[in-house]
Every structure is written in C-alpha cells, then in structure tokens.
Design a protein around this motif. Sequence first.
Motif, PDB file in Angstrom:
ATOM      1  N   TYR A 111       0.827  -1.214   0.000  1.00 26.59           N
ATOM      2  CA  TYR A 111       0.000   0.000   0.000  1.00 26.59           C
ATOM      3  C   TYR A 111       0.859   1.260   0.000  1.00 26.59           C
ATOM      4  CZ  TYR A 111      -3.507   3.407   1.530  1.00 26.59           C
ATOM      5  OH  TYR A 111      -4.324   4.500   1.622  1.00 26.59           O
ATOM      6  N   GLN A 112       1.800   1.343   0.930  1.00 21.44           N
ATOM      7  CA  GLN A 112       2.612   2.554   1.070  1.00 21.44           C
ATOM      8  C   GLN A 112       3.527   2.769  -0.132  1.00 21.44           C
ATOM      9  OE1 GLN A 112       1.934   4.701   3.212  1.00 21.44           O
ATOM     10  NE2 GLN A 112       0.916   3.597   4.870  1.00 21.44           N
ATOM     11  N   ALA A 113       3.859   1.714  -0.833  1.00 17.68           N
ATOM     12  CA  ALA A 113       4.730   1.834  -2.012  1.00 17.68           C
ATOM     13  C   ALA A 113       3.966   2.256  -3.263  1.00 17.68           C
ATOM     14  CB  ALA A 113       5.448   0.510  -2.262  1.00 17.68           C
ATOM     15  N   THR A 114       2.632   2.295  -3.189  1.00 18.46           N
ATOM     16  CA  THR A 114       1.855   2.551  -4.406  1.00 18.46           C
ATOM     17  C   THR A 114       0.791   3.634  -4.257  1.00 18.46           C
ATOM     18  OG1 THR A 114       0.345   0.730  -3.804  1.00 18.46           O
ATOM     19  CG2 THR A 114       2.165   0.201  -5.295  1.00 18.46           C
ATOM     20  N   ILE A 115      -0.120   3.474  -3.312  1.00 16.00           N
ATOM     21  CA  ILE A 115      -1.350   4.259  -3.302  1.00 16.00           C
ATOM     22  C   ILE A 115      -1.209   5.709  -2.838  1.00 16.00           C
ATOM     23  CG2 ILE A 115      -3.663   4.427  -2.279  1.00 16.00           C
ATOM     24  CD1 ILE A 115      -3.469   2.364  -4.474  1.00 16.00           C
ATOM     25  N   PRO A 116      -0.547   5.997  -1.709  1.00 13.32           N
ATOM     26  CA  PRO A 116      -0.565   7.387  -1.215  1.00 13.32           C
ATOM     27  C   PRO A 116      -0.039   8.409  -2.225  1.00 13.32           C
ATOM     28  CG  PRO A 116       0.261   5.908   0.469  1.00 13.32           C
ATOM     29  CD  PRO A 116       0.177   5.102  -0.780  1.00 13.32           C
ATOM     30  N   GLY A 117       1.047   8.076  -2.903  1.00 13.48           N
ATOM     31  CA  GLY A 117       1.610   9.021  -3.870  1.00 13.48           C
ATOM     32  C   GLY A 117       0.674   9.267  -5.040  1.00 13.48           C
ATOM     33  N   MET A 118       0.145   8.207  -5.622  1.00 12.54           N
ATOM     34  CA  MET A 118      -0.762   8.377  -6.760  1.00 12.54           C
ATOM     35  C   MET A 118      -1.999   9.165  -6.361  1.00 12.54           C
ATOM     36  SD  MET A 118      -0.683   4.841  -8.948  1.00 12.54           S
ATOM     37  CE  MET A 118      -1.006   3.736  -7.564  1.00 12.54           C
ATOM     38  N   ASP A 119      -2.580   8.813  -5.234  1.00  9.21           N
ATOM     39  CA  ASP A 119      -3.802   9.460  -4.776  1.00  9.21           C
ATOM     40  C   ASP A 119      -3.569  10.926  -4.419  1.00  9.21           C
ATOM     41  OD1 ASP A 119      -6.240  10.064  -3.430  1.00  9.21           O
ATOM     42  OD2 ASP A 119      -5.345   9.405  -1.546  1.00  9.21           O
ATOM     43  N   GLU A 120      -2.667  11.193  -3.495  1.00 10.48           N
ATOM     44  CA  GLU A 120      -2.525  12.538  -2.956  1.00 10.48           C
ATOM     45  C   GLU A 120      -1.792  13.486  -3.898  1.00 10.48           C
ATOM     46  OE1 GLU A 120      -1.128  12.523   1.074  1.00 10.48           O
ATOM     47  OE2 GLU A 120      -2.638  11.061   1.711  1.00 10.48           O
TER      48      GLU A 120
ATOM     49  N   ASN B 213       6.952   7.352   2.416  1.00 10.13           N
ATOM     50  CA  ASN B 213       6.018   6.533   3.196  1.00 10.13           C
ATOM     51  C   ASN B 213       6.555   5.124   3.425  1.00 10.13           C
ATOM     52  OD1 ASN B 213       4.334   8.767   2.973  1.00 10.13           O
ATOM     53  ND2 ASN B 213       2.512   7.548   2.576  1.00 10.13           N
ATOM     54  N   LEU B 214       7.178   4.563   2.388  1.00  7.06           N
ATOM     55  CA  LEU B 214       7.705   3.202   2.511  1.00  7.06           C
ATOM     56  C   LEU B 214       8.878   3.155   3.484  1.00  7.06           C
ATOM     57  CD1 LEU B 214       7.463   0.290   1.463  1.00  7.06           C
ATOM     58  CD2 LEU B 214       9.085   0.895  -0.357  1.00  7.06           C
ATOM     59  N   ALA B 215       9.785   4.106   3.377  1.00  6.87           N
ATOM     60  CA  ALA B 215      10.936   4.136   4.285  1.00  6.87           C
ATOM     61  C   ALA B 215      10.488   4.281   5.738  1.00  6.87           C
ATOM     62  CB  ALA B 215      11.855   5.300   3.904  1.00  6.87           C
ATOM     63  N   ASN B 216       9.394   4.971   5.925  1.00  6.75           N
ATOM     64  CA  ASN B 216       8.848   5.207   7.261  1.00  6.75           C
ATOM     65  C   ASN B 216       8.486   3.900   7.975  1.00  6.75           C
ATOM     66  OD1 ASN B 216       7.905   6.949   9.349  1.00  6.75           O
ATOM     67  ND2 ASN B 216       5.817   6.644   8.656  1.00  6.75           N
ATOM     68  N   GLN B 217       8.219   2.852   7.211  1.00  8.93           N
ATOM     69  CA  GLN B 217       7.779   1.586   7.810  1.00  8.93           C
ATOM     70  C   GLN B 217       8.933   0.742   8.353  1.00  8.93           C
ATOM     71  OE1 GLN B 217       4.463   1.707   7.920  1.00  8.93           O
ATOM     72  NE2 GLN B 217       4.689   3.509   6.604  1.00  8.93           N
ATOM     73  N   PHE B 218      10.160   1.071   7.952  1.00  9.97           N
ATOM     74  CA  PHE B 218      11.293   0.199   8.287  1.00  9.97           C
ATOM     75  C   PHE B 218      12.047   0.613   9.540  1.00  9.97           C
ATOM     76  CE2 PHE B 218      10.519  -0.814   3.875  1.00  9.97           C
ATOM     77  CZ  PHE B 218      10.840  -2.163   3.783  1.00  9.97           C
ATOM     78  N   PHE B 219      11.656   1.731  10.150  1.00  7.07           N
ATOM     79  CA  PHE B 219      12.422   2.231  11.302  1.00  7.07           C
ATOM     80  C   PHE B 219      11.491   2.611  12.448  1.00  7.07           C
ATOM     81  CE2 PHE B 219      14.830   3.019   7.451  1.00  7.07           C
ATOM     82  CZ  PHE B 219      16.091   2.553   7.769  1.00  7.07           C
TER      83      PHE B 219
END
Length: 248
Positions: free
Chosen positions: A143-152, A242-248
């Motif tokens: 989700y974080q790798a695809t949807i937020p950027g396209m949508d927002e 958003n994706l990087a945010n999930q790893f830390f």
Amino acid sequence: MQDMIWTMAIWWTPVVALALLLVITKKAVVSPVWLVVSIGIYAVYTGAIFFGIDLPGISGMFEDQKYNWSGKILAIVASLIMIAAVIVPSKRLNLADAGLTLKQEQGSVIPSLIVVAGMVAFIVGLQLLVNDGTNLDAETLIYQATIPGMDEELMFRGLLLLTLSLAVSGRAWDLMGATIPWGAVLATLFFALGHSIFVQNAVVQADWVALVITGILGGALMWIRLRTGSILLPIIAHNATNLANQFF
C-alpha cells in the motif's frame, strides 16, 4: 458525516482567510468561482474516499485488511475525471497544467532527486528518534509503495494546485529554480492541515507535530512538482518516504 463537515470547514477556513488577506493587502486577485470549485473538488474527492462503494475483488485482498483500498482507488479515478472536467472545456489549459506529463523541465531531475533523498533521510531520522517500531506486513508495504503518492499527488500537487492557482493569482517568486505561485502556498497549507487536524465526536483533535512535519514534506513535494513541471517525481518521492517510514 457531521464531524467530516466540521473538519473540512476547519481545513478550509485558514486557506480562505489567507486568500482574503491577499486581496485586502493587494498581493493577489481572487476568483470566488475557482475558490468554490476548489472546495467542491475536495468535497467530491473526500466523498469518494469515505462514502464510495467497495470495489469487487478489492475488499478482502489481504487477511484482516486495514487500508481503504477501494476508497483510495475511487479517489484516484475521481481526481482524473475532475482534471478532465476542468481542462477539456478550456482553450488554454492542458494536462501538463495539472502535472500530468512525463516531460521534466530541463535541469530539474538531479536537484529534485537530491530533495527526494533529503525527504527520505528526514523521515528516517525522525523515526530513529521516536523509535516507535517497524510495520512490515505485506499489505502495509504494498500500500505505502503505491497508493498514497498516486492518490494525494494527483489531488494536492495536481488538481488542487491548478484550481487554487486559478483562484488566487498574483506575483509568483522563484525558489531555487521553481516558480512558486500563491496557489502552491495555499495547497501546501491545506495539505498540512488535512494531515493534522480532525473533528471526532464533535471534539477537535490537533497534532501540531504532524502539522509541521507534513508542512515540511508537503513543501518539498510542491517544490519538486513546480521544479520539474510534473507529478511523476512527487509520486515517487511520496511513496518512497512513506515506505521508508515503515522500516524504522
């Protein structure tokens, strides 16, 4: 429904107030029609997210699904339809005015990628500071790798930037190669408010830290959009952050 109406009223009040201040101080000219159109566009977008239908095959893609995939996909479709509705009748607007182009302004890619790297480093640094854990389940990562950027990005740095720039016209200024109109300032303010202030059960809840962080990241995304002339890199930057945010 009532909470959502009050929330949107809170988000739009500072934007409209700033627009009126610009008129009073003779810094800009405001088109009430385009300002109302901007508010209406965001209302439709919000309705698509929260009050749309469940798309067949989307609900239940993941066990214990936690993201509103259907709402976000409908919002993307709604944004594209509204972009067409704004541009097609016009003789002077085109898709590039909403950032829908793969063409990048000459000399813009390298500095924009540097800003993207800075955004990722910024969010990773914050996560290391707060140390609130990782979130590495498959649904979240996809989700974080695809949807937020396209949508927002379609909405905030695409359609809303366009309509707010038509709503508030005046002197623009250069910031490291990007021409910044008042519409960009208003769209960035709205983006920050929309990620930090909400009404729940008739009680206003504000996260001032989120306001600052989303203001900074939203400003960076807006700069990339205006520097490149496209929402392509903002989409990539948004999803990467958003994706990087999930790893830390």
